[in-house]
Design a protein around this motif. Structure first.
Motif, PDB file in Angstrom:
ATOM      1  N   ILE A  96      33.247  40.893  48.931  1.00 38.13           N
ATOM      2  CA  ILE A  96      33.830  39.644  48.429  1.00 38.13           C
ATOM      3  C   ILE A  96      35.335  39.684  48.628  1.00 38.13           C
ATOM      4  O   ILE A  96      35.979  40.697  48.320  1.00 38.13           O
ATOM      5  N   VAL A  97      35.896  38.586  49.132  1.00 37.78           N
ATOM      6  CA  VAL A  97      37.340  38.433  49.288  1.00 37.78           C
ATOM      7  C   VAL A  97      37.755  37.191  48.521  1.00 37.78           C
ATOM      8  O   VAL A  97      37.213  36.098  48.755  1.00 37.78           O
ATOM      9  N   ILE A  98      38.691  37.342  47.580  1.00 37.15           N
ATOM     10  CA  ILE A  98      39.153  36.229  46.749  1.00 37.15           C
ATOM     11  C   ILE A  98      40.633  36.008  47.019  1.00 37.15           C
ATOM     12  O   ILE A  98      41.418  36.962  46.987  1.00 37.15           O
ATOM     13  N   LEU A 109      42.843  36.056  40.376  1.00 35.53           N
ATOM     14  CA  LEU A 109      42.859  37.310  39.626  1.00 35.53           C
ATOM     15  C   LEU A 109      41.710  37.361  38.625  1.00 35.53           C
ATOM     16  O   LEU A 109      41.005  38.373  38.514  1.00 35.53           O
ATOM     17  N   LEU A 110      41.505  36.274  37.892  1.00 33.03           N
ATOM     18  CA  LEU A 110      40.418  36.245  36.918  1.00 33.03           C
ATOM     19  C   LEU A 110      39.058  36.286  37.608  1.00 33.03           C
ATOM     20  O   LEU A 110      38.119  36.937  37.126  1.00 33.03           O
ATOM     21  N   CYS A 111      38.952  35.622  38.739  1.00 36.80           N
ATOM     22  CA  CYS A 111      37.716  35.661  39.523  1.00 36.80           C
ATOM     23  C   CYS A 111      37.453  37.070  40.040  1.00 36.80           C
ATOM     24  O   CYS A 111      36.313  37.558  40.010  1.00 36.80           O
ATOM     25  N   TYR A 112      38.502  37.735  40.508  1.00 36.02           N
ATOM     26  CA  TYR A 112      38.367  39.099  41.019  1.00 36.02           C
ATOM     27  C   TYR A 112      37.794  40.017  39.939  1.00 36.02           C
ATOM     28  O   TYR A 112      36.863  40.795  40.187  1.00 36.02           O
ATOM     29  N   GLU A 113      38.341  39.933  38.731  1.00 40.85           N
ATOM     30  CA  GLU A 113      37.860  40.789  37.645  1.00 40.85           C
ATOM     31  C   GLU A 113      36.393  40.491  37.339  1.00 40.85           C
ATOM     32  O   GLU A 113      35.599  41.413  37.091  1.00 40.85           O
ATOM     33  N   PHE A 114      36.012  39.227  37.359  1.00 42.78           N
ATOM     34  CA  PHE A 114      34.621  38.843  37.123  1.00 42.78           C
ATOM     35  C   PHE A 114      33.714  39.463  38.183  1.00 42.78           C
ATOM     36  O   PHE A 114      32.631  39.978  37.869  1.00 42.78           O
ATOM     37  N   CYS A 115      34.170  39.419  39.428  1.00 43.66           N
ATOM     38  CA  CYS A 115      33.378  39.981  40.527  1.00 43.66           C
ATOM     39  C   CYS A 115      33.195  41.486  40.369  1.00 43.66           C
ATOM     40  O   CYS A 115      32.086  42.011  40.538  1.00 43.66           O
ATOM     41  N   VAL A 116      34.278  42.181  40.054  1.00 41.91           N
ATOM     42  CA  VAL A 116      34.195  43.638  39.903  1.00 41.91           C
ATOM     43  C   VAL A 116      33.279  44.003  38.740  1.00 41.91           C
ATOM     44  O   VAL A 116      32.483  44.949  38.834  1.00 41.91           O
ATOM     45  N   PHE A 117      33.368  43.257  37.658  1.00 42.70           N
ATOM     46  CA  PHE A 117      32.557  43.554  36.470  1.00 42.70           C
ATOM     47  C   PHE A 117      31.077  43.301  36.732  1.00 42.70           C
ATOM     48  O   PHE A 117      30.222  44.100  36.338  1.00 42.70           O
ATOM     49  N   HIS A 118      30.772  42.191  37.416  1.00 32.81           N
ATOM     50  CA  HIS A 118      29.375  41.802  37.600  1.00 32.81           C
ATOM     51  C   HIS A 118      28.766  42.327  38.901  1.00 32.81           C
ATOM     52  O   HIS A 118      27.535  42.272  39.056  1.00 32.81           O
ATOM     53  N   ARG A 119      29.600  42.798  39.817  1.00 32.16           N
ATOM     54  CA  ARG A 119      29.087  43.372  41.068  1.00 32.16           C
ATOM     55  C   ARG A 119      29.634  44.789  41.242  1.00 32.16           C
ATOM     56  O   ARG A 119      30.247  45.128  42.262  1.00 32.16           O
ATOM     57  N   ALA A 120      29.386  45.617  40.245  1.00 32.08           N
ATOM     58  CA  ALA A 120      29.852  47.014  40.298  1.00 32.08           C
ATOM     59  C   ALA A 120      29.259  47.752  41.487  1.00 32.08           C
ATOM     60  O   ALA A 120      29.836  48.734  41.974  1.00 32.08           O
ATOM     61  N   ASP A 121      28.110  47.278  41.987  1.00 29.29           N
ATOM     62  CA  ASP A 121      27.454  47.931  43.120  1.00 29.29           C
ATOM     63  C   ASP A 121      28.274  47.834  44.406  1.00 29.29           C
ATOM     64  O   ASP A 121      28.105  48.648  45.320  1.00 29.29           O
ATOM     65  N   ILE A 122      29.184  46.842  44.486  1.00 31.07           N
ATOM     66  CA  ILE A 122      30.008  46.693  45.692  1.00 31.07           C
ATOM     67  C   ILE A 122      31.495  46.664  45.338  1.00 31.07           C
ATOM     68  O   ILE A 122      32.307  46.112  46.088  1.00 31.07           O
TER      69      ILE A 122
END
Length: 235
Positions: A96-98, A109-122
């Motif tokens: 994912i690139v935001i 920035l807020l979207c990035y944190e959401f992605c990292v939290f919910h997609r820990a697998d990547i």
């Protein structure tokens, strides 16, 4: 994953955005191969500016920790989140690139944190870029939260005034990493934020050999522990 900053900045200026009612959240997303790209637009109306100046901090909760962010940006992000969580959580997506500019950088920035939290697998294949990003986080973060932003990059051109707002005196801070471009440029604080001047400085950097390009400055939770490391992405 390596991304060209000039190319990303041109895209964030030119993609066709979807704008939501009430919050005026403007975003664009598409999957390219197995990589999801998400872009957030800069301020484009009165509602955006109202949200920009609604900066008292508000608690942003997750399963184990509570941390505080800019209230106006959080409101806008939550409205966009309902439309983006489906593509983000799609297991076919392997990266994912935001990207955001100005107001949009705060949402990125807020979207990035959401992605990292919910997609820990990547998590190691999730990257965020905030051009002319305002300060979003309020107060100190627990190290566990701070480490989520290891692949988020705040790009500051010269003396860009927006990257100094809200004032640190009010308790707001940047997180992730800082790439400072245009250090030798003579733009004032307002002109430094203009899109054409970001483009000009990014073009200059592309012509430099790797060893002469700006370094990334890590922005730790504790300001006493500041480190820098050699840039590893294509500018």
């Amino acid at each position: 994953m390596r991304d060209n900053l000039l190319s990303l900045f041109n895209q964030v200026l030119n993609v066709k955005y979807t704008t939501l009612p009430k919050t005026d959240a403007s975003f664009f997303s598409e999957v390219r191969g197995n990589v999801l790209y998400i872009f957030f637009e800069h301020s484009n109306g009165i509602v955006d500016w109202r949200n920009n100046f609604d900066f008292p901090s508000k608690a942003y909760n997750d399963m184990e920790n509570t941390w505080h962010v800019h209230r106006g940006f959080l409101r806008v992000w939550k409205s966009a989140r309902e439309y983006l969580k489906g593509p983000i959580c799609n297991k076919k997506v392997k990266g994912i690139v935001i990207v955001g500019y100005s107001h949009g950088a705060a949402l990125a920035l807020l979207c990035y944190e959401f992605c990292v939290f919910h997609r820990a697998d990547i998590a190691n294949n999730i990257f965020g870029y905030g051009f002319g990003c305002p300060r979003v986080v309020h107060g100190r973060l627990k190290r566990k939260i701070c480490e989520r932003f290891k692949h988020f990059y705040v790009i500051r051109n010269c003396k860009d005034i927006v990257t100094h707002l809200p004032p640190a005196l009010f308790g707001f801070r940047h997180v992730g990493n800082l790439i400072h471009i245009g250090k030798d440029a003579k733009y004032g604080p307002i002109d430094s934020h203009r899109a054409e001047n970001y483009i000009e400085e990014l073009k200059k950097i592309q012509k430099l050999p790797n060893q002469c390009r700006p370094q990334i400055q890590a922005l730790p939770c504790d300001k006493q522990r500041i480190c820098t490391h050699v840039i590893t992405i294509t500018l």
